[in-house]
Design a protein around this motif. Sequence first.
Motif, PDB file in Angstrom:
ATOM      1  N   ALA A   1      -0.058   4.236  -8.075  1.00 56.57           N
ATOM      2  CA  ALA A   1      -1.025   4.092  -6.982  1.00 56.57           C
ATOM      3  C   ALA A   1      -1.981   2.938  -7.281  1.00 56.57           C
ATOM      4  N   VAL A   2      -2.445   2.840  -8.531  1.00 60.83           N
ATOM      5  CA  VAL A   2      -3.303   1.723  -8.932  1.00 60.83           C
ATOM      6  C   VAL A   2      -2.548   0.405  -8.780  1.00 60.83           C
ATOM      7  N   TYR A   3      -1.309   0.391  -9.251  1.00 61.54           N
ATOM      8  CA  TYR A   3      -0.444  -0.794  -9.095  1.00 61.54           C
ATOM      9  C   TYR A   3      -0.341  -1.187  -7.619  1.00 61.54           C
ATOM     10  N   GLY A   4      -0.149  -0.191  -6.756  1.00 58.24           N
ATOM     11  CA  GLY A   4      -0.001  -0.462  -5.330  1.00 58.24           C
ATOM     12  C   GLY A   4      -1.265  -0.998  -4.685  1.00 58.24           C
ATOM     13  N   VAL A   5      -2.422  -0.489  -5.096  1.00 62.02           N
ATOM     14  CA  VAL A   5      -3.700  -0.963  -4.539  1.00 62.02           C
ATOM     15  C   VAL A   5      -3.881  -2.451  -4.809  1.00 62.02           C
TER      16      VAL A   5
ATOM     17  N   SER B   1       0.819  -1.216   0.000  1.00 58.84           N
ATOM     18  CA  SER B   1       0.000   0.000   0.000  1.00 58.84           C
ATOM     19  C   SER B   1       0.852   1.265   0.000  1.00 58.84           C
TER      20      SER B   1
ATOM     21  N   GLN C   1       2.771   2.051  -2.301  1.00 55.87           N
ATOM     22  CA  GLN C   1       2.677   2.588  -3.652  1.00 55.87           C
ATOM     23  C   GLN C   1       1.451   3.482  -3.793  1.00 55.87           C
ATOM     24  N   LEU C   2       0.359   3.111  -3.139  1.00 53.36           N
ATOM     25  CA  LEU C   2      -0.847   3.939  -3.186  1.00 53.36           C
ATOM     26  C   LEU C   2      -0.624   5.255  -2.460  1.00 53.36           C
ATOM     27  N   VAL C   3      -0.192   5.184  -1.203  1.00 56.54           N
ATOM     28  CA  VAL C   3      -0.065   6.391  -0.375  1.00 56.54           C
ATOM     29  C   VAL C   3       1.015   7.319  -0.925  1.00 56.54           C
TER      30      VAL C   3
ATOM     31  N   ASN D   1       2.389   7.512  -3.899  1.00 55.39           N
ATOM     32  CA  ASN D   1       2.130   8.078  -5.223  1.00 55.39           C
ATOM     33  C   ASN D   1       0.957   9.038  -5.237  1.00 55.39           C
ATOM     34  N   LEU D   2       0.017   8.880  -4.303  1.00 55.55           N
ATOM     35  CA  LEU D   2      -1.029   9.890  -4.172  1.00 55.55           C
ATOM     36  C   LEU D   2      -0.440  11.205  -3.659  1.00 55.55           C
TER      37      LEU D   2
END
Length: 433
Positions: free
Chosen positions: A285-289, A163, A165-167, A169-170
């Motif tokens: 972020a999509v990749y991380g989710v 996660s 990657q989500l946080v 990259n956001l």
Amino acid sequence: MATDEETPLIVENPPTPTLNHKKDVHILCWAFLLIFLAYGATQNLESTINTEGDLGNISLGILYLSFTFFSVLASLVVKKLGSKIALILGTTGYWLFIAANLKPTWYTMVPASLYLGFAASIIWVAQGTYLTSTAHSHANDFNLHEGTIIGKFNGEFWGMFASHQLVGNLITLALLRDEKGGSTSGTTLLFIVFLCSMTLGTILMCFLSRRNGKEEGVQDSRVTFSSSVVSLLKAMSNLLLDIRILLIIPLIAYSGLQQAFVWAEYTKHIVKPTLGERGVGGAMAVYGVFDAICSLASGRLTFGLLSITIIVSAGALIQIVVLLWLLLGYSVAGGVLGTVYPLLIGALWGIGDGVLNTQLSALLGILFKHDLEGAFAQLKLWQSASIAVVFFISSSISLQTMVIILLVALCISVAGFLFLMLQIEKAFSYRAS
């Protein structure tokens, strides 16, 4: 059938545990999230913001080459310091690397990359050792199925880790701005925010419990460093004579290749042409989710070698489909499809990465529980070596060539893995009869 974590194998009053193992796993997860949301987002940007002289890719190549070299000695350092102290020491390299990006030159990035290679080898061997020994202790304290606990703890860790990657990259998406002429503004503020996040993660590491006994690897002070190195190299050589690790190494190497593909090739050749530099953050972020969701799910479904075999095979099949799509039918599109295709590729690739992260850690924890430091040193040695190769060659080969390399490597690694699982199953059947 999987045994529920809360259902003991033997119905009796369990002994009172001396350590809160679940609390330590939660602390480890949050600390890594705070540290790697900063580093992961920075790494994703290296090939797009530090383009002069290909500084970004070369710095990452140097980083992973250093990582490869120091992985040989990392298990010795972890045994000497103990896994908790090694984890804290490892965070310093990531802090220095982010700081170097405030003034990215050859004189700042190269030394920071070299030191981060050392720090990363320490923190990842310590992480694998700490998490697996915590799982073993939790299973022993409560008379639970060991394979199930290792799977669940790894699923929780890698789900939380993914996660980042989500946080991260956001945050990148919110703070960076694309300027006219292809330049990007907001990087200074971004890296300051990342340094604050890393500092919080390092502080959180200090609240981890010390693992006692062999888990902390307490060594006789009379043993010299040279004799320890000789002993370590002998142990690693002996491990390389084990057919099990030899058959797992190709899959370990592929896991590094597919990670580096996302960082160096996916962001540059698939995301940037249609979504721009700022879009890198959203795509990652999509990749991380999907990476996080798959890590949690596959960890929950892991209860032994059979489940690992099924999950790895499914993840490999998904990545084969993506690679064949890129090789045979993908082209940069406009309009809505130009946005959807890169995000779909990132989502599918995240599923495969989540599978490999959780299942490789669980597999090593089950097969090599008597030499965790050595097994996880092998994991990071071969992973980092393959990652370094990608960063050094990415500027000189085409996307199609890289896809072919990945496809061949995936087929070879899965064949070796399935052969190993078949041999283990035969061995168990023979013993049972």
